[in-house]
Design an enzyme around this catalytic site. Sequence first.
Site, mmCIF file in Angstrom:
data_model
loop_
_atom_site.group_PDB
_atom_site.id
_atom_site.type_symbol
_atom_site.label_atom_id
_atom_site.label_comp_id
_atom_site.label_asym_id
_atom_site.label_seq_id
_atom_site.Cartn_x
_atom_site.Cartn_y
_atom_site.Cartn_z
ATOM 1 N N ASN A 9 46.008 49.204 1.343
ATOM 2 C CA ASN A 9 47.182 48.249 1.880
ATOM 3 C C ASN A 9 48.496 49.056 1.715
ATOM 4 O O ASN A 9 48.788 49.651 0.385
ATOM 5 C CB ASN A 9 47.092 47.121 0.468
ATOM 6 C CG ASN A 9 48.253 46.352 0.357
ATOM 7 O OD1 ASN A 9 49.207 46.389 1.157
ATOM 8 N ND2 ASN A 9 48.395 45.665 -0.751
ATOM 9 N N TRP A 10 49.105 49.172 2.642
ATOM 10 C CA TRP A 10 50.288 50.041 2.998
ATOM 11 C C TRP A 10 51.673 49.249 2.398
ATOM 12 O O TRP A 10 52.502 49.858 2.396
ATOM 13 C CB TRP A 10 50.525 50.483 4.318
ATOM 14 C CG TRP A 10 49.708 51.516 4.833
ATOM 15 C CD1 TRP A 10 48.692 52.076 3.975
ATOM 16 C CD2 TRP A 10 49.770 52.378 6.104
ATOM 17 N NE1 TRP A 10 47.993 53.297 4.854
ATOM 18 C CE2 TRP A 10 48.708 53.281 5.845
ATOM 19 C CE3 TRP A 10 50.606 52.113 7.053
ATOM 20 C CZ2 TRP A 10 48.559 54.171 6.938
ATOM 21 C CZ3 TRP A 10 50.291 53.144 8.063
ATOM 22 C CH2 TRP A 10 49.323 54.127 7.858
ATOM 23 N N LYS A 11 51.519 47.967 2.172
ATOM 24 C CA LYS A 11 52.757 47.302 1.785
ATOM 25 C C LYS A 11 53.770 47.417 2.583
ATOM 26 O O LYS A 11 53.744 47.579 3.602
ATOM 27 C CB LYS A 11 52.891 47.488 0.110
ATOM 28 C CG LYS A 11 51.707 47.424 -0.585
ATOM 29 C CD LYS A 11 51.888 47.838 -2.055
ATOM 30 C CE LYS A 11 50.481 47.549 -3.009
ATOM 31 N NZ LYS A 11 50.683 47.524 -4.547
ATOM 32 N N HIS A 93 47.858 38.581 -2.650
ATOM 33 C CA HIS A 93 48.111 39.707 -3.594
ATOM 34 C C HIS A 93 49.020 39.202 -4.666
ATOM 35 O O HIS A 93 49.981 38.560 -4.467
ATOM 36 C CB HIS A 93 48.952 40.728 -2.719
ATOM 37 C CG HIS A 93 48.842 42.187 -3.286
ATOM 38 N ND1 HIS A 93 49.936 42.536 -4.131
ATOM 39 C CD2 HIS A 93 48.159 43.142 -3.420
ATOM 40 C CE1 HIS A 93 49.632 43.609 -4.796
ATOM 41 N NE2 HIS A 93 48.533 44.185 -4.025
ATOM 42 N N GLU A 95 51.662 40.757 -5.725
ATOM 43 C CA GLU A 95 53.121 40.865 -5.408
ATOM 44 C C GLU A 95 53.499 39.694 -4.597
ATOM 45 O O GLU A 95 54.707 39.230 -4.690
ATOM 46 C CB GLU A 95 53.294 42.178 -4.648
ATOM 47 C CG GLU A 95 53.141 43.369 -5.505
ATOM 48 C CD GLU A 95 52.519 44.706 -4.790
ATOM 49 O OE1 GLU A 95 52.683 44.798 -3.722
ATOM 50 O OE2 GLU A 95 52.282 45.622 -5.573
ATOM 51 N N GLU A 163 42.200 42.826 -9.015
ATOM 52 C CA GLU A 163 43.390 43.732 -9.157
ATOM 53 C C GLU A 163 43.915 43.341 -10.337
ATOM 54 O O GLU A 163 44.964 42.403 -10.289
ATOM 55 C CB GLU A 163 44.229 43.710 -7.863
ATOM 56 C CG GLU A 163 43.474 44.000 -6.621
ATOM 57 C CD GLU A 163 44.543 44.561 -5.713
ATOM 58 O OE1 GLU A 163 44.251 45.694 -5.222
ATOM 59 O OE2 GLU A 163 45.826 43.984 -5.308
ATOM 60 N N GLY A 169 49.907 50.125 -9.160
ATOM 61 C CA GLY A 169 51.002 51.060 -9.032
ATOM 62 C C GLY A 169 51.429 51.702 -10.389
ATOM 63 O O GLY A 169 52.441 52.322 -10.648
ATOM 64 N N SER A 209 45.438 51.326 -9.177
ATOM 65 C CA SER A 209 45.658 52.716 -9.434
ATOM 66 C C SER A 209 44.351 53.472 -9.132
ATOM 67 O O SER A 209 44.087 54.447 -9.588
ATOM 68 C CB SER A 209 46.182 52.923 -10.856
ATOM 69 O OG SER A 209 47.299 52.410 -10.945
ATOM 70 N N GLY A 230 46.579 50.898 -2.779
ATOM 71 C CA GLY A 230 47.857 50.900 -2.285
ATOM 72 C C GLY A 230 48.181 52.138 -2.185
ATOM 73 O O GLY A 230 48.286 52.743 -1.096
ATOM 74 N N GLY A 231 48.919 52.842 -3.003
ATOM 75 C CA GLY A 231 49.785 54.132 -2.973
ATOM 76 C C GLY A 231 48.871 55.314 -2.354
ATOM 77 O O GLY A 231 49.158 55.917 -1.426
HETATM 78 P P1 PGA Z 1 47.858 50.724 -5.976
HETATM 79 O O1 PGA Z 1 48.123 49.304 -5.440
HETATM 80 O O2 PGA Z 1 46.530 51.334 -5.756
HETATM 81 O O3 PGA Z 1 49.055 51.533 -5.460
HETATM 82 O O4 PGA Z 1 47.846 50.458 -7.694
HETATM 83 C C1 PGA Z 1 46.855 48.614 -5.307
HETATM 84 C C2 PGA Z 1 47.373 47.460 -4.490
HETATM 85 O O5 PGA Z 1 48.334 46.838 -4.810
HETATM 86 O O6 PGA Z 1 46.454 46.663 -3.871
#
Ligand code: PGA
Length: 249
Positions: A9-11, A93, A95, A163, A169, A209, A230-231
């Site tokens: 997920n590149w957000k 998600h 977010e 998640e 993050g 993470s 994500g990251g």
């Molecule tokens: P992260 O994000 O790997 O940067 O913790 C995961 C996500 O939000 O899907």
Amino acid sequence: MRRKLAAGNWKMNGTSAALGELAALQEAHPDPAVDLLICPPATLLSAAVQEAHNGPLMIGGQDCHEKTDGAHTGDISAEMLRDVGARAVILGHSERRAGYHETSEDVRAKARTAHAAGLMTVICLGESLIQREATNTLDIIGAQLSLSVPDTSTGENLVVAYEPIWAIGSGQTPTPDQIGEVHDFMRTRLERRFGAGVGRSVRLLYGGSVKPENAAEIFAVSNVDGALVGGASLKAADFAPIIRALENA
Ligand code: PGA
């Protein structure tokens, strides 16, 4: 059996220069033993689909609207995602739940529309730290799961990502026992609702993470069929070893 899935997920990260990471990822894994999905920002979807050349790398969106079309400025429909060549969409998600007040009912409506458009949905669930410390994590997950997942779900079109909000993050991850407890619980709930056949085919991802350093330990947990990353999905050099750990799990 369930085919494992590594999803990125590149957000809100990446301009056209980031397409080089997709090329590098495909070079590192030309014939992956697991399913691969990258969800770039909407602005890169078309170029990402071209970069993937109809190969094993799937491209997906990060959200879609619950309606098929209409006066919804700034939104994207499931049909539009499908039209551009996306094969999946992330929904619910944390977010989006936090930043756009999306409820589980909203997520379910979006998922229903996405299924009708032929998209695989990656539905996200997770508890906050306060909820975990109050030790009602399974109540939270159970409610989110039953409300967010629509009846249109099948073993092919539904993926659920656990998640924990506090792990996203943050560099913090739950213990393998904590992950296993939630994943086993989600599996039991899905089997009870959809029957053993469908319930056992739905892929359950862990997210929050995930890094090259902790991937193998997480993938060894029962009912973890992959990760939503994500990251560490932004750079092929970080995502490729996570994919390898999943292939070897
Ligand atoms: P992260 O994000 O790997 O940067 O913790 C995961 C996500 O939000 O899907």
